[in-house]
Write an enzyme that holds these catalytic residues in place. Structure first.
Site, PDB file in Angstrom:
ATOM      1  N   PRO A 166      21.002 -13.630  69.568  1.00 13.18           N
ATOM      2  CG  PRO A 166      20.894 -11.742  70.719  1.00 13.18           C
ATOM      3  CD  PRO A 166      21.834 -12.346  69.803  1.00 13.18           C
ATOM      4  CB  CYS A 167      16.495 -15.234  67.259  1.00 12.41           C
ATOM      5  SG  CYS A 167      16.643 -16.792  67.552  1.00 12.41           S
ATOM      6  CG  HIS A 168      16.479 -14.861  73.345  1.00 16.10           C
ATOM      7  ND1 HIS A 168      17.775 -15.298  72.753  1.00 16.10           N
ATOM      8  CD2 HIS A 168      16.818 -13.938  74.259  1.00 16.10           C
ATOM      9  CE1 HIS A 168      18.669 -14.922  73.620  1.00 16.10           C
ATOM     10  NE2 HIS A 168      17.905 -13.977  74.531  1.00 16.10           N
TER      11      HIS A 168
END
Length: 285
Positions: free
Chosen positions: A250-252
């Site tokens: 989850p780089c978001h």
């Protein structure tokens, strides 16, 4: 093309939501009304609210609150504590990514014979527009989104492993797409297996991202500190930007220290959409 069945948050709904987010992002100072936002989305106010809630699990107002800087700052207040706790548990077993359970294998490019890697790819519906899923022999290796044409999405994935042979195989990648995007399949007894192909530092950054639960956020500097390299925030940012497995890794959930959303490889509107959608999932849990 063999697609997975359309999930509850259909691609058509996302197109409406994306238009609304893009309008709000450029007109937020004017505090546009629901009527104005609905007009930009091309729907009546009542239909717009119905579509929005069906997709996000939140009202438009609650969604906007979820993606504001104020909310982001709340998520960041205990981000370092969240990472510390996750590392105390350890990464040797299955890592929990919100309700989506993930096991992973880390490989450097040299772990494969450089000219003997076949990756299968396919295009599938998702709550965030059409996706491209890439599978290695031992698990999912890539997940991106289609903006414009499929050829560009494939080229974006192919440049990450330039010596690999890419073969279109929607049937092989459909189970991965279903496992990722349908919450009914987020079960510990059927963990999603992913293969992280990158440098040692990149893999360590991506593993750290897996420790950030849904509904929380972290910063580049917190990740750098946890890796024992407190001055490497810029290098962490570069590794985050090269993350090939969007949403799952989850780089978001990486924000600026101020709470600003900062950039996102697959578009800031999509980052806002994912964060808001996850807020709906947490609220429904």
């Amino acid at each position: 093309m063999l697609d997975m069945p359309a999930p509850p948050a259909a691609t058509a709904d996302y197109a409406v939501v994306k238009r609304a987010i893009e309008f709000i992002s450029t007109h937020w100072r004017d505090q546009p009304s629901i009527d104005e936002i609905a007009e930009q989305a091309g729907l009546s106010p009542s239909h717009f609210q119905h579509v929005f809630r069906r997709w996000a699990g939140l009202t438009p107002k609650a969604f906007l609150q979820a993606i504001t800087i104020e909310r982001a700052r709340e998520l960041l207040r205990d981000s370092a504590t969240v990472l510390d706790a996750a590392y105390d548990v350890g990464l040797s077993g299955p890592s929990r990514l919100h309700d989506l359970f993930v096991t992973h294998e880390a490989l450097t490019p040299g772990d494969y014979r450089r000219d003997d890697l076949t990756l299968r790819y396919g295009f599938h519906l998702s709550p965030f527009g059409e996706s491209i899923v890439v599978a290695a022999p031992r698990g999912m290796a890539g997940l991106g989104f289609v903006d414009g044409d499929r050829e560009s999405a494939l080229a974006d994935m192919a440049r990450r492993w330039p010596r690999a042979r890419f073969v279109r195989d929607d049937a092989a990648t459909a189970p991965y797409a279903r496992r990722v995007f349908d919450p009914a399949f987020w079960r510990p007894d059927t963990p999603l297996r992913v293969v992280m192909i990158g440098t040692d530092f990149e893999v360590r950054v991506w593993e750290t991202l897996l420790c950030v639960p849904m509904g929380r956020a972290t910063t580049y500097s917190d990740i750098a500190r946890k890796l024992g390299k407190p001055k490497a925030a810029r290098a962490v940012g570069a590794a985050v930007g090269r993350n090939p497995i969007s949403f799952v890794v989850p780089c978001h959930r990486v924000l600026g220290r101020s709470g600003a959303l900062t950039g996102y490889h697959w578009g800031l509107a999509r980052k806002q959409a994912i964060i808001g959608w996850e807020a709906g999932q947490v609220g429904a849990a």
